[in-house]
Each structure stands twice: as C-alpha cells, then as structure tokens.
Design an enzyme around this catalytic site. Structure first.
Site, mmCIF file in Angstrom:
data_model
loop_
_atom_site.group_PDB
_atom_site.id
_atom_site.type_symbol
_atom_site.label_atom_id
_atom_site.label_comp_id
_atom_site.label_asym_id
_atom_site.label_seq_id
_atom_site.Cartn_x
_atom_site.Cartn_y
_atom_site.Cartn_z
ATOM 1 N N SER A 191 -1.587 -37.522 3.618
ATOM 2 C CA SER A 191 -0.919 -38.317 4.491
ATOM 3 C C SER A 191 0.336 -38.072 4.262
ATOM 4 O O SER A 191 1.133 -38.786 4.493
ATOM 5 C CB SER A 191 -1.356 -39.403 5.055
ATOM 6 O OG SER A 191 -1.100 -40.425 4.515
ATOM 7 N N LYS A 237 6.890 -43.590 0.148
ATOM 8 C CA LYS A 237 6.783 -43.298 1.419
ATOM 9 C C LYS A 237 6.430 -44.727 2.643
ATOM 10 O O LYS A 237 6.741 -45.389 2.047
ATOM 11 C CB LYS A 237 5.384 -42.623 0.750
ATOM 12 C CG LYS A 237 4.130 -42.822 2.528
ATOM 13 C CD LYS A 237 3.076 -41.902 1.884
ATOM 14 C CE LYS A 237 1.969 -42.105 3.059
ATOM 15 N NZ LYS A 237 0.307 -41.628 2.329
ATOM 16 N N SER A 292 -5.150 -37.835 -0.349
ATOM 17 C CA SER A 292 -3.531 -38.170 0.666
ATOM 18 C C SER A 292 -2.342 -37.914 -0.438
ATOM 19 O O SER A 292 -1.403 -37.295 0.030
ATOM 20 C CB SER A 292 -3.219 -39.531 1.995
ATOM 21 O OG SER A 292 -3.971 -39.420 2.748
#
Length: 462
Positions: free
Chosen positions: A94, A8, A118
């Site tokens: 997210s 990420k 998330s």
C-alpha cells in the site's frame, strides 16, 4: 540527518492533512505529529510532503485511493522519455506513493507502513530499498491502525545507507506506544546479533566467509513467474563467490501464511475501523430528507457506506464474520495457531536465538542454522495498471503478498533490495526485481549488512 524525507498519508502530521487515502478522512488534519515524525524533525530531516497510499493501507497495487492510482516512475532502459509514451505500471501497495517518490528522486527516503508486505512489495516494483523492521522497534503512536498486531512503520530509501540512517533515527523506545519493546530486550537482541555477525563481518573486506544464507524452498510457488528467478540466481552466485554458504531450508507452514494473514488482518481491521461512524469524527452523511426516522445504526451505515471504498468494506465484512461466535473457533483461532507455527518455523532455522523468548524457555534456534534467509520479494515485476485494475476484483490480487506475509506474521525484519531487471523477452522486460533478506527478530544490522553487499554486487555487475 539533513535529508529530504516523505511521509505516508496514514502517519499523522500536524501541518498537513492525514487522509489515509479515504473519503472518510478527506478533511482530517491531526492535532499532533506521530512519534516517528517528531523523531525525524529532531534528527534534522526535511519533510517534503505526504505520499499516496491504498485506503487505510489495504491493498497491494496502490489503486484503492481517493487520490487515484500511483504510477510507477521507473523507466526501463530505452523507453521513451515522453511521459505520454511511457508504459503505465503499478507502483505496488500500500506504500506505493512512498516508493514512487523515492524512485522519482523527489526524496532520499520515505516513511511507509508494512502490515503484510506494504513496504517491500512497492520497493521491489519501483527498484528501491524497502525495510520492514522487527515488530515493536519503531513506535506506532500516531500511525492510523489497520491491524495492530502486524502494523510496522517501514522505511523506503534510494539505497540501504539512506534507509539505515532513517531507521537509526526512529528505532527508539516510546512509552506512548503500548507495543514498544523495552530497552532490555533491544540490548539483548543487539548483543546476540553482534555475536553471530562477528565471524563474517570481521573477515577480509568484502568477504562473506562464515555467513550462512538459507534458501526457503516454499518461497518458489507455482504463482512465481520464471522471469523473477534469474536475477535471484545471479545474486546468490555472487554471494557464494564471496564466501557465503547457501543452505536449502524448509518452512513447512508457509503455505498457510496468506490465509492466516488475511483472517487476522481483516479481523483486527474490522475492530479498528469501527470508530469511524460519522458521529464522533470522520465523514458524516445524514439520511436522505425523505427517509423515515432512522436508528443510530442506520445513521452509521450512511456515513460508512459513503466513506469507505470497496476494498475496505470487503475486509471489514470478512473480519466481522471471522469474529462472530459461529466462525471464531474455525477461522480466527485457527489462524492464530497457524501464526505461531509460522513463527516456530523461522526460529528453528535461524542460528541466532529468539531474543523475545523468556530466559527459562528452551532454545529456539538451530546451532547449525542460518543467519539470514533470501528469497524473491514478489512473484512478478510491476503489473501494468490496466492489469492491476483487472486484478482488483479477483483472488489473484491477494496473491501478490504471498512471499511477504510470513515475515510479517512472525514480526521479523525483512528488507527488499534491487536485484536487477527482468530479462528481455519476458513479460515486464526491463522492470525491476527485488530480493528480500529476512533475519531473526532484532537483527536489522545483519539484514542491512547483507543488503549492502547485494548492492555492491549489483554495482559491480552493472
């Protein structure tokens, strides 16, 4: 390990930019690797790239990014194979980029972060596995902070085994991380978990006799779409058929979790993001040439106004207000008290004692309690991207996390596992639905064992 893994974009990597999907860090490349990246390299993983995310991890639909929204790659049965004809739905946030990369087959697993859901929410939307570990078990050193008391490095995998392999490589004590849990507590948690798992793991293969699964009644709010319940019921029936006992439980303070979460997370974010002033590092936007001589505060304002997106600004303002002298007692302190009540709710229903409790503290477990909790991962299937854009400006946007934030506030392990798809005739027909398994702190092995059984059940019913 030898498996392809993505990372990420809010986790530092020395050989690729770390932008946090924000204009503030658009040109930033870290001079070092985060601890989790070092551990992946040491384990022999092949890091294939960085994944899109909501800006600084703030969002539930992965539409708050300078790189554009993440499109869910899942393809319902019978849908056109032509990309231009396919329905464009959100991947969740997210960590939507990590979930989408795994769902699209670009990698076997991906690192994510989880502050209030998330990892689990995009895993549910994309039909993959998402694990949020117990707070403090995986190092956060080198992870760009959103809310320090909530942030966890999560793992998204194509199946439970893939997620487990990555988790096993990362769950190591890191002296550089001030929130890392010491080895003695990890050992105690492992012993308690193994002791309570033994009766039902050592039984006949594929049998769950002795396993008690709690069904929290507060996890079926009015915002939950009815189409989500049917896949959950199928999973529960299958687990019961293998000998598991289903026990209704109550976590009465769950209704306050979402409000408490957004106050605490925003307050911590306003403090963490104060460092991005456009002077020390990050985007620098000078005052206009025709502006009067400005104060330092005005100089910061130009850079922060241009560098942060609308959602980040909103949360900074909310958090700053919650920390003001007038609001601190009424908002931030009350949210922290509610957080403790939510923790206490979980510890009262689990059979496994809380490993974080001191030896002199009274027991915080129920002798006749449950081993894990099972509930829907999300209130709905993945929304269409046009719906997601409409949600972005409303309070309904924040309700997406209502089922995931309680475990985050309590710091407990939680894993979303695919449970089938929405039935024909309902909104989102054919799109994935996830169920979440939640365990006592440090009981990742128990959570993943139940997750594997859910996967077996899904394969049998396919």
């Amino acid at each position: 390990m030898g498996m392809p893994v993505a990372v990420k974009d809010n986790i530092c990597t020395a050989d690729a930019p770390t932008t946090c999907a924000s204009a503030m860090l658009r040109d930033f490349t870290s001079p070092f690797d985060a601890t989790v990246v070092k551990l992946l390299n040491n384990a022999g993983a092949a890091i294939v790239g960085k994944t899109n995310c909501d800006e600084f991890g703030m969002g539930s639909l992965n539409i708050n990014s300078i790189h554009g929204p993440v499109v869910n790659p899942y393809q319902p049965h019978g849908q056109s194979t032509l990309w231009e004809d396919r329905e464009r739905r959100a991947a969740g946030g997210s960590s939507g980029g990590s979930a989408a990369a795994v769902a699209a087959g670009m990698c076997d697993a991906a690192l994510a972060t989880d502050t209030g859901g998330s990892t689990r929410l995009p895993a549910s939307y994309c039909g993959v596995v998402g694990l949020k570990p117990s707070y403090g078990l995986i190092s956060r050193w080198g992870v760009v902070s959103f809310a320090d008391s909530l942030d966890c490095v999560g793992v998204i995998g194509k199946d439970v085994v893939s997620a487990e392999r990555v988790y096993d490589a990362l769950a190591q004590f890191d002296p550089q991380d001030p929130t890392a849990i010491p080895e003695s507590t990890r050992t105690r948690a492992h012993e308690l978990c193994s002791h309570h798992m033994f009766p039902w793991v050592s039984a006949v293969q594929n049998s769950l006799v002795g396993l008690k699964i709690g069904i929290p009644q507060e996890y079926f709010p009015t915002s939950l779409e009815p189409s989500i319940v049917a896949p959950l019921r199928r999973v529960l029936r299958a687990l019961k058929g293998r000998g598991a006992t289903l026990v209704p439980v109550s976590l009465p303070n769950t209704s306050y979790a979402l409000s408490a979460y957004y106050i605490i997370a925003s307050a911590e974010a306003s403090s963490n993001l104060a460092r991005y002033d456009g002077v020390q590092y990050g985007l620098h936007v000078p005052p206009p040439p025709d502006a009067l001589p400005s104060t330092p505060a005005e100089t910061y304002a130009y850079s922060r106004s241009a560098g942060f997106g609308a959602e980040v600004k909103k949360r900074i303002l909310l958090g700053t207000y919650a920390l003001t002298a007038d609001a601190f007692d009424n908002y931030f302190l009350k949210a922290q008290r509610l957080r403790q009540l939510i923790r206490d709710d979980f510890h009262r229903v689990f059979a496994v004692p809380n490993p974080l409790a001191s030896a002199s503290a009274p027991p915080t477990s129920a002798p006749d309690g449950v081993h894990v909790l099972l509930h829907p991962s999300a209130i709905r299937a993945a929304p269409r991207l046009d719906q997601a854009a409409a949600l972005a400006g409303s309070l309904d946007n924040y309700v997406q996390d209502v089922l995931t934030v309680p475990a985050s506030l309590a710091g407990l392990p939680a894993m979303s596992v695919p449970a089938g798809v929405v039935e024909a005739g309902a909104e989102g027909a054919g799109w994935p639905v996830g169920v979440s398994v939640v365990g006592q702190w440090g009981c990742e092995a128990m959570v993943m064992r139940v997750g594997k059984v859910i996967e077996e059940v899904q394969r049998e019913n396919a």
